[in-house]
Write an enzyme that holds these catalytic residues in place. Structure first.
Site, mmCIF file in Angstrom:
data_model
loop_
_atom_site.group_PDB
_atom_site.id
_atom_site.type_symbol
_atom_site.label_atom_id
_atom_site.label_comp_id
_atom_site.label_asym_id
_atom_site.label_seq_id
_atom_site.Cartn_x
_atom_site.Cartn_y
_atom_site.Cartn_z
ATOM 1 N N CYS A 293 31.490 29.515 42.430
ATOM 2 C CA CYS A 293 32.794 29.999 42.862
ATOM 3 C C CYS A 293 33.104 29.591 44.302
ATOM 4 O O CYS A 293 34.241 29.730 44.752
ATOM 5 C CB CYS A 293 32.860 31.514 42.712
ATOM 6 S SG CYS A 293 32.601 32.087 41.020
ATOM 7 N N ASN B 295 39.091 35.994 37.372
ATOM 8 C CA ASN B 295 38.196 35.194 38.207
ATOM 9 C C ASN B 295 38.155 33.787 37.638
ATOM 10 O O ASN B 295 37.599 33.546 36.564
ATOM 11 C CB ASN B 295 36.799 35.829 38.203
ATOM 12 C CG ASN B 295 35.782 35.032 39.001
ATOM 13 O OD1 ASN B 295 36.029 33.907 39.423
ATOM 14 N ND2 ASN B 295 34.604 35.617 39.201
ATOM 15 N N HIS C 36 37.621 35.026 47.625
ATOM 16 C CA HIS C 36 37.441 34.668 46.219
ATOM 17 C C HIS C 36 37.850 35.832 45.332
ATOM 18 O O HIS C 36 37.530 36.997 45.622
ATOM 19 C CB HIS C 36 35.971 34.293 45.987
ATOM 20 C CG HIS C 36 35.589 34.195 44.550
ATOM 21 N ND1 HIS C 36 36.329 33.499 43.632
ATOM 22 C CD2 HIS C 36 34.524 34.704 43.869
ATOM 23 C CE1 HIS C 36 35.744 33.580 42.448
ATOM 24 N NE2 HIS C 36 34.657 34.308 42.564
#
Length: 339
Positions: free
Chosen positions: A108, A286, A255
């Protein structure tokens, strides 16, 4: 960052739809993650098509002639092949066949890694303009009945054009990794193991002896403990490295992994309540390496943030790895993925 572009899949998937096969409910998911909806690919959509669409929009929004793009960095963890890697394919699809194009697999934090490399590439003179694309099809690599992962992930792509400017708009990247805890986010089989499994099961009845899928796995408590220790230090180092004070930060773009964690990070940093913070996770989920550019695009397109503002970015996840920077936000996109 001279321009930003994004692509969001057409299919909007609610918590209620996820819970048709997952043992959970809308209230539980939202309370723990801040997620109400996510987007998953459908029809002819793919990582390849989304990456190309986001890249084209970023180039058009930047105003940079396409032929001046000198390199392409593709941040992804879910591209369907290891060989060939995706960067050259995306470059070909957008009419830039022949430029250096390569993949960055850093979980990520992948977009942050790509952005740091792109800025250094421009500073070094290796390319005048670099296209950074983050793309994921996480719906393809997760198990829909796994309570640890199934409600978290979404699909999408975001891209930025990085180029020279009179004032530095991207600080040096602050990045790192922790291989000791790498298995906290992983996959249920490694590739050779899965190939052997498929070979073993080829003569069995798939109805009674299924091969099973290769999917992402996550040890949530272990990841949380790592994040609680690592991320505050990383954020402090980002500010120290950039030379920017906390009082100078105008936008926070963490994030989009968990809205509750992001609220805690904002509070612990001492950012004022009125400082806008990305909350794209609520309706996008996500999206791993695509998370930060998608979140930036949403804030700029909706007016929650303005081009030219000073933003603090931080991506983190599989690896376990992280990457952060202080940046000047690009102009608001004239072509947006929101619909």
């Amino acid at each position: 960052m001279l321009g930003i572009g994004a692509y969001r899949p057409r299919r909007l998937v609610s918590n209620d739809e996820v819970c048709e096969v997952l043992d959970s409910n809308d209230e539980w998911i939202f309370e723990r993650s801040g997620i109400r909806n996510r987007r998953w690919i459908s029809g002819d959509e793919s990582a390849r098509s989304m990456a190309a669409a986001a890249a084209e929009r970023a180039i058009r929004n930047s105003g940079v002639p396409k032929e001046k793009i000198g390199a392409l960095i593709l941040a992804t963890n879910s591209w369907k092949t290891k060989i060939p890697h995706g960067g050259p394919i995306v470059a070909f699809d957008i009419g830039l066949n022949g430029i250096p194009a390569y993949d960055v697999a850093a979980g990520c934090g992948g977009f942050g890694y790509g952005l740091g490399i792109a800025a250094d590439t421009v500073r070094a003179g290796s390319a005048e303009y670099v296209l950074v694309v983050g793309v994921e099809t996480m719906s393809v690599v997760m198990e829909p009945t796994d309570r640890n992962t199934a409600f978290i992930f979404g699909d999408g792509a975001g891209a930025v054009v990085v180029g020279p400017s009179e004032l530095n708009g991207i600080s040096p990247a602050v990045w790192g990794s922790d291989g000791e805890n790498a298995e906290a986010i992983g996959q249920n089989y490694d590739i050779p193991e899965y190939m052997d499994r498929a070979q073993e099961f080829q003569h069995k009845d798939p109805a009674t002896d299924p091969v099973g899928r290769m999917v992402v796995t996550m040890q949530g408590p272990r990841v949380f403990r790592w994040a609680a220790i690592t991320l505050p230090k990383a954020l402090t180092t980002v500010l120290e490295t950039s030379g920017v004070g906390i009082e100078d930060i105008e936008v926070f773009v963490p994030h989009q992994a968990n809205a509750r964690i992001n609220e805690l990070m904002k509070k612990n940093l001492g950012l004022a309540d009125e400082i806008p913070m990305a909350n794209d996770i609520e309706n996008t989920g996500n999206t791993s390496a695509a998370s930060i550019p998608l979140a930036m695009e949403e804030m700029l397109a909706t007016g929650k943030a303005t081009g030219g503002q000073i933003a603090l970015l931080l991506g983190f996840g599989a690896g376990l790895s992280y990457a952060g920077a202080v940046v000047t936000l690009p102009p608001a996109p004239t072509e947006t993925s929101l619909r």
